[in-house]
Write a protein that holds these residues in place. Structure first.
Motif, PDB file in Angstrom:
ATOM      1  N   LEU A 118       0.704  -1.286   0.015  1.00  0.00           N
ATOM      2  CA  LEU A 118      -0.190  -0.224  -0.216  1.00  0.00           C
ATOM      3  C   LEU A 118       0.764   0.865  -0.484  1.00  0.00           C
ATOM      4  CD1 LEU A 118      -2.780  -0.628   2.619  1.00  0.00           C
ATOM      5  CD2 LEU A 118      -3.635  -0.672   0.196  1.00  0.00           C
ATOM      6  N   ARG A 119       2.059   1.279   0.598  1.00  0.00           N
ATOM      7  CA  ARG A 119       2.909   1.978   0.286  1.00  0.00           C
ATOM      8  C   ARG A 119       2.929   2.389  -1.181  1.00  0.00           C
ATOM      9  NH1 ARG A 119       5.569   0.777   7.095  1.00  0.00           N
ATOM     10  NH2 ARG A 119       3.765   2.054   8.161  1.00  0.00           N
ATOM     11  N   GLU A 120       3.599   1.291  -1.543  1.00  0.00           N
ATOM     12  CA  GLU A 120       4.294   1.557  -2.441  1.00  0.00           C
ATOM     13  C   GLU A 120       3.285   2.369  -3.603  1.00  0.00           C
ATOM     14  OE1 GLU A 120       7.548   1.052  -3.799  1.00  0.00           O
ATOM     15  OE2 GLU A 120       6.918   1.397  -5.492  1.00  0.00           O
ATOM     16  N   GLU A 121       2.033   2.061  -3.035  1.00  0.00           N
ATOM     17  CA  GLU A 121       1.214   2.487  -4.233  1.00  0.00           C
ATOM     18  C   GLU A 121       0.635   3.694  -3.984  1.00  0.00           C
ATOM     19  OE1 GLU A 121      -2.048   1.817  -7.434  1.00  0.00           O
ATOM     20  OE2 GLU A 121      -0.335  -0.080  -6.765  1.00  0.00           O
ATOM     21  N   ASN A 122       0.378   3.746  -2.735  1.00  0.00           N
ATOM     22  CA  ASN A 122       0.353   5.543  -2.574  1.00  0.00           C
ATOM     23  C   ASN A 122       1.356   6.655  -3.107  1.00  0.00           C
ATOM     24  OD1 ASN A 122      -0.197   7.522  -0.723  1.00  0.00           O
ATOM     25  ND2 ASN A 122       0.198   7.774   0.565  1.00  0.00           N
ATOM     26  N   ARG A 123       2.822   5.908  -3.511  1.00  0.00           N
ATOM     27  CA  ARG A 123       3.802   6.488  -3.606  1.00  0.00           C
ATOM     28  C   ARG A 123       3.619   6.398  -5.568  1.00  0.00           C
ATOM     29  NH1 ARG A 123       7.786   5.411  -6.378  1.00  0.00           N
ATOM     30  NH2 ARG A 123       7.762   3.670  -6.857  1.00  0.00           N
ATOM     31  N   MET A 124       3.322   6.003  -5.801  1.00  0.00           N
ATOM     32  CA  MET A 124       3.198   5.496  -6.854  1.00  0.00           C
ATOM     33  C   MET A 124       1.955   6.859  -7.786  1.00  0.00           C
ATOM     34  SD  MET A 124       3.597   1.482  -8.197  1.00  0.00           S
ATOM     35  CE  MET A 124       2.216   2.012 -10.222  1.00  0.00           C
ATOM     36  N   LEU A 125       0.796   6.722  -6.569  1.00  0.00           N
ATOM     37  CA  LEU A 125      -0.621   7.559  -6.973  1.00  0.00           C
ATOM     38  C   LEU A 125       0.077   8.636  -6.836  1.00  0.00           C
ATOM     39  CD1 LEU A 125      -3.085   5.149  -4.798  1.00  0.00           C
ATOM     40  CD2 LEU A 125      -2.511   6.032  -7.190  1.00  0.00           C
ATOM     41  N   LYS A 126       1.166   9.263  -5.833  1.00  0.00           N
ATOM     42  CA  LYS A 126       1.279  10.447  -5.725  1.00  0.00           C
ATOM     43  C   LYS A 126       2.287  10.971  -6.846  1.00  0.00           C
ATOM     44  CE  LYS A 126       1.183  10.680  -0.905  1.00  0.00           C
ATOM     45  NZ  LYS A 126       1.542  10.995   0.838  1.00  0.00           N
ATOM     46  N   GLN A 127       2.789   9.853  -7.749  1.00  0.00           N
ATOM     47  CA  GLN A 127       3.758   9.653  -8.587  1.00  0.00           C
ATOM     48  C   GLN A 127       2.981  11.008  -9.558  1.00  0.00           C
ATOM     49  OE1 GLN A 127       6.092   6.870  -9.746  1.00  0.00           O
ATOM     50  NE2 GLN A 127       7.555   8.118  -7.801  1.00  0.00           N
ATOM     51  N   LYS A 128       1.715   9.904 -10.002  1.00  0.00           N
ATOM     52  CA  LYS A 128       0.518  10.071 -11.447  1.00  0.00           C
ATOM     53  C   LYS A 128      -0.181  11.198 -10.764  1.00  0.00           C
ATOM     54  CE  LYS A 128       0.643   6.829 -13.527  1.00  0.00           C
ATOM     55  NZ  LYS A 128       0.995   6.631 -14.824  1.00  0.00           N
ATOM     56  N   VAL A 129      -0.445  11.453  -9.540  1.00  0.00           N
ATOM     57  CA  VAL A 129      -1.328  12.543  -9.568  1.00  0.00           C
ATOM     58  C   VAL A 129      -0.330  13.968  -9.428  1.00  0.00           C
ATOM     59  CG1 VAL A 129      -2.313  14.513  -7.199  1.00  0.00           C
ATOM     60  CG2 VAL A 129      -2.391  12.045  -7.140  1.00  0.00           C
ATOM     61  N   ALA A 130       0.969  14.165  -9.438  1.00  0.00           N
ATOM     62  CA  ALA A 130       1.900  15.304  -9.668  1.00  0.00           C
ATOM     63  C   ALA A 130       2.557  15.473 -11.146  1.00  0.00           C
ATOM     64  CB  ALA A 130       3.166  15.091  -8.462  1.00  0.00           C
ATOM     65  N   HIS A 131       2.004  14.461 -11.801  1.00  0.00           N
ATOM     66  CA  HIS A 131       2.630  14.539 -13.092  1.00  0.00           C
ATOM     67  C   HIS A 131       0.906  14.950 -13.688  1.00  0.00           C
ATOM     68  CE1 HIS A 131       3.549  12.853 -17.777  1.00  0.00           C
ATOM     69  NE2 HIS A 131       2.147  12.585 -17.503  1.00  0.00           N
ATOM     70  N   VAL A 132      -0.227  13.997 -13.110  1.00  0.00           N
ATOM     71  CA  VAL A 132      -1.352  15.084 -14.186  1.00  0.00           C
ATOM     72  C   VAL A 132      -1.553  16.407 -13.659  1.00  0.00           C
ATOM     73  CG1 VAL A 132      -3.892  15.192 -13.130  1.00  0.00           C
ATOM     74  CG2 VAL A 132      -2.607  12.789 -13.541  1.00  0.00           C
TER      75      VAL A 132
END
Length: 138
Positions: A124-138
């Motif tokens: 979940l932490r890894e998934e959260n990190r990936m989601l934060k990267q996606k949000v930053a990208h968007v």
């Protein structure tokens, strides 16, 4: 059944008579042995009670952690779905949603397994990190 019970009663009466007829030192030795056995059982019971309380507390703590993790996962999935709706189905953003749902289902299936829970928390932490990267990208 009554005969069987009567026979057991006679055996117990015989044991009592043996105890009565024993010399005083043997009686005292038997009493001391029984007291020691009782003390050992009480000690074992106290230890068992402490361990049970400890395990119960740990279980409740893990259940609370699991509930908060599941809640966070649901929240992240909802946020991601909202962003996807806004972007009208960008295929790159659908992969994290599917992974979030998959992690959430794994989390629910592995409620009582602490080791798996720790692994899921890392996921979940890894998934959260990936989601934060996606949000930053968007």
């Amino acid at each position: 059944e009554v005969q069987k019970l009567n026979q057991q009663l006679e055996e117990k009466n015989g044991e009592i008579q043996q105890m009565i007829n024993q010399p005083a030192y043997e009686k005292e030795r038997e009493i001391l042995r029984l007291q020691k056995t009782l003390a050992d059982r009480e000690k074992a019971q106290a230890t068992s009670d402490v361990l049970c309380r400890s395990l119960t507390d740990e279980t409740h703590q893990l259940q609370r952690k699991l509930a908060s993790t599941a809640e966070m996962c649901q929240h992240l999935a909802k946020c991601l779905e909202e962003k996807q709706r806004k972007e009208k189905g960008n295929s790159d953003d659908q992969i994290p949603t599917e992974r979030s749902n998959q992690v959430f289902l794994q989390l629910l299936c592995l409620l009582d397994n602490e080791t798996s829970l720790q692994t899921l928390i890392c996921n979940l932490r890894e998934e959260n990190r990936m989601l934060k990267q996606k949000v930053a990208h968007v």
